[in-house]
Motif scaffolding. Structure first.
Motif, short mmCIF file in Angstrom:
data_model
loop_
_atom_site.label_atom_id
_atom_site.label_comp_id
_atom_site.label_asym_id
_atom_site.label_seq_id
_atom_site.Cartn_x
_atom_site.Cartn_y
_atom_site.Cartn_z
N GLY A 99 -9.87 6.41 -1.48
CA GLY A 99 -9.81 7.85 -1.27
C GLY A 99 -10.41 8.21 0.08
O GLY A 99 -11.60 7.96 0.32
N LEU A 100 -9.58 8.77 0.94
CA LEU A 100 -10.04 9.18 2.27
C LEU A 100 -10.21 10.70 2.31
O LEU A 100 -9.44 11.43 1.68
N GLY A 131 5.58 3.21 0.96
CA GLY A 131 6.05 4.59 0.84
C GLY A 131 4.95 5.59 1.07
O GLY A 131 3.75 5.29 0.98
N VAL A 132 5.37 6.83 1.37
CA VAL A 132 4.47 7.95 1.60
C VAL A 132 4.97 9.10 0.75
O VAL A 132 6.16 9.42 0.75
N ARG A 133 4.05 9.71 -0.02
CA ARG A 133 4.43 10.84 -0.86
C ARG A 133 3.44 11.98 -0.66
O ARG A 133 2.25 11.75 -0.48
N MET A 134 3.94 13.20 -0.71
CA MET A 134 3.08 14.38 -0.68
C MET A 134 2.90 14.87 -2.11
O MET A 134 3.86 14.99 -2.88
N VAL A 135 1.65 15.11 -2.48
CA VAL A 135 1.32 15.55 -3.84
C VAL A 135 0.50 16.83 -3.73
O VAL A 135 -0.51 16.88 -3.00
N GLY A 136 0.94 17.86 -4.43
CA GLY A 136 0.25 19.15 -4.37
C GLY A 136 -1.06 19.14 -5.12
O GLY A 136 -1.47 18.14 -5.73
N ASP A 137 -1.75 20.28 -5.07
CA ASP A 137 -3.05 20.42 -5.72
C ASP A 137 -2.86 20.66 -7.22
O ASP A 137 -3.00 21.79 -7.73
N VAL A 176 -3.50 2.05 -3.50
CA VAL A 176 -3.07 3.43 -3.26
C VAL A 176 -4.11 4.08 -2.35
O VAL A 176 -5.31 4.02 -2.65
N ILE A 177 -3.67 4.66 -1.26
CA ILE A 177 -4.57 5.38 -0.36
C ILE A 177 -4.24 6.85 -0.44
O ILE A 177 -3.09 7.25 -0.25
N THR A 178 -5.26 7.65 -0.75
CA THR A 178 -5.08 9.09 -0.84
C THR A 178 -5.82 9.76 0.32
O THR A 178 -6.79 9.23 0.85
N THR A 179 -5.35 10.94 0.70
CA THR A 179 -6.02 11.73 1.73
C THR A 179 -6.39 13.08 1.14
O THR A 179 -5.54 13.76 0.56
N VAL A 237 0.85 -1.19 0.00
CA VAL A 237 0.00 0.00 0.00
C VAL A 237 0.88 1.24 0.00
O VAL A 237 1.86 1.33 0.75
N GLU A 238 0.55 2.18 -0.87
CA GLU A 238 1.25 3.46 -0.94
C GLU A 238 0.30 4.56 -0.50
O GLU A 238 -0.88 4.57 -0.88
N LEU A 239 0.82 5.49 0.28
CA LEU A 239 0.02 6.57 0.83
C LEU A 239 0.38 7.87 0.12
O LEU A 239 1.55 8.28 0.10
N LEU A 240 -0.63 8.52 -0.46
CA LEU A 240 -0.45 9.82 -1.11
C LEU A 240 -1.18 10.88 -0.30
O LEU A 240 -2.41 10.81 -0.14
N LEU A 241 -0.44 11.84 0.22
CA LEU A 241 -1.00 12.92 1.03
C LEU A 241 -1.20 14.13 0.12
O LEU A 241 -0.23 14.72 -0.36
N LEU A 242 -2.46 14.50 -0.13
CA LEU A 242 -2.76 15.50 -1.14
C LEU A 242 -3.02 16.86 -0.51
O LEU A 242 -3.68 16.96 0.53
#
Length: 369
Positions: free
Chosen positions: A272-273, A193-199, A216-219, A152-157
């Motif tokens: 998508g969270l 892994g954890v990644r930060m992704v901009g708008d 893939v889990i997004t926030t 699982v990969e975490l994308l912090l949006l």
């Protein structure tokens, strides 16, 4: 997949665990004391029977000191614990006012008392824990057949998220990366892994499409605001949405998407969270964790129900997930149920529409406190 026990914690058993031998594998002493043959008094002879030894047969009317866990010798009828025996001048006597004969098998753990060879111990789907490893080792296992942990990969949006320091300049600290990463590990997933992704829809599309994770889990970005691009990105990637919002508060904008399979045929999913920490925790507990446990081969836990010490307010139409305190054999609502209360609560009560009065049984969802 087959793993050494040290690599198996967190995985789910792919096959039932059956005993490879009797446990205990032979009759053993349950106490430190003397192993005896027949009624007393007994004549002492020889040395000590230690654990791990293969003792010589015991002659009738004799006794020999024995350690807890040691194999009892052939001819033994019972064990007399040290507190109840008195050895003097080469003779062992029972200290009981009415000594008589010790009952056959007294303080002896008989072979197969815990289980017999081939007896099922644990079903497939059981999570491998330290206790499971101990049982498997005792039952003779050097390797365990387990399911693969889903990656699982975490994308912090969001442009507003900070990874360090105090909130400043209209930006806020990311609270979900520190919360979700260990939580996903505890539920049997393999963090990739954890990644930060901009708008920006471009980097988001690339991050989702190129991820090698099973899930893939997004926030954030699950609603319909001016910078909520997740739905558009998923549509561009040809995803289908089995779940697109739920009748739950908080967390109603959560979603589950299925992407076209990868080139190797691997199924790919997106959870998508919402960006609000309490809503994200609700989505993790009700959507992400059950999905990841199912993909990892874990069995579903039994629902946990407890009465509530006070009435729990509900939403007029939707199910409400309310942080509560577990006090004794009941749950108590918190004075304030905002995102900061997660660390105090540890559980979410599943409150049906309209709420419930005091004394009602409510289902509890565990949080990783």
């Amino acid at each position: 997949m087959v793993l050494a026990p040290g690599d198996a914690p967190g995985h789910a058993l792919a096959e039932p665990l059956a005993a490879l031998c009797d446990l205990p594998p032979s009759d053993t002493s349950a106490m430190d004391g003397w192993v005896v043959s027949g009624p007393g008094p007994w004549r002492l002879y020889g040395g000590v029977v230690p654990a791990g030894a293969d003792p010589e047969p015991l002659r009738p009317g004799t006794a020999v000191p024995i350690a807890t866990g040691a194999r009892t010798p052939p001819g033994a009828t019972a064990v007399l614990c040290r507190e109840h025996g008195e050895a003097r001048d080469g003779v062992l006597r029972h200290r009981s006012p009415e000594p008589g004969a010790l009952p056959a098998g007294h303080d002896v753990r008989p072979r197969g008392q815990e289980c017999r060879s081939g007896e099922p111990l644990l079903p497939a789907g059981t999570t491998v824990t330290p206790a499971v490893l101990g049982l498997a080792a005792a039952a003779g296992y050097d390797r365990l057949s387990v399911h693969r942990r889903p990656r699982v990969e975490l994308l912090l949006l969001g442009d507003e998220l900070l990874q360090h320091g105090i909130p400043r300049g209209g930006r806020v600290r990311d609270a979900l990366g520190p919360l979700l990463t260990p939580w996903l590990d505890l539920c049997g997933a393999e963090p990739a892994g954890v990644r930060m992704v901009g708008d920006d829809p471009g980097p988001l599309r690339e991050a989702v499409d190129r991820s090698a994770a099973d899930v893939v889990i997004t926030t954030g970005s699950t609603a319909a605001g001016p910078v909520d691009f997740l739905h558009g990105v998923l549509n561009d990637l040809g995803a289908t949405l089995p779940v697109d919002s739920v009748a739950v508060r908080p967390g109603h904008p959560m979603l589950l998407a299925e992407l076209p399979p990868a080139r190797d045929g691997q199924a790919r999913r997106v959870v998508g969270l919402p960006g609000n920490p309490l809503a994200a925790a609700a989505g993790t507990a009700t959507l992400a964790v059950p999905l990841l446990r199912r993909l990892g081969g874990h069995t579903d836990p039994e629902p946990r129900l407890l009465p509530t010490a006070a009435g729990l307010p509900g939403h007029p139409r939707d199910t409400r997930l309310l942080p509560v305190l577990h006090t004794g054999h009941e749950v108590t609502p918190l004075p304030y149920d905002g995102p900061a209360m997660l660390a105090l609560a540890g559980r979410l009560a599943v409150v049906p529409p309209g709420g419930v009065p005091a004394g009602s049984l409510v289902e509890l969802l565990e949080l990783p406190v």
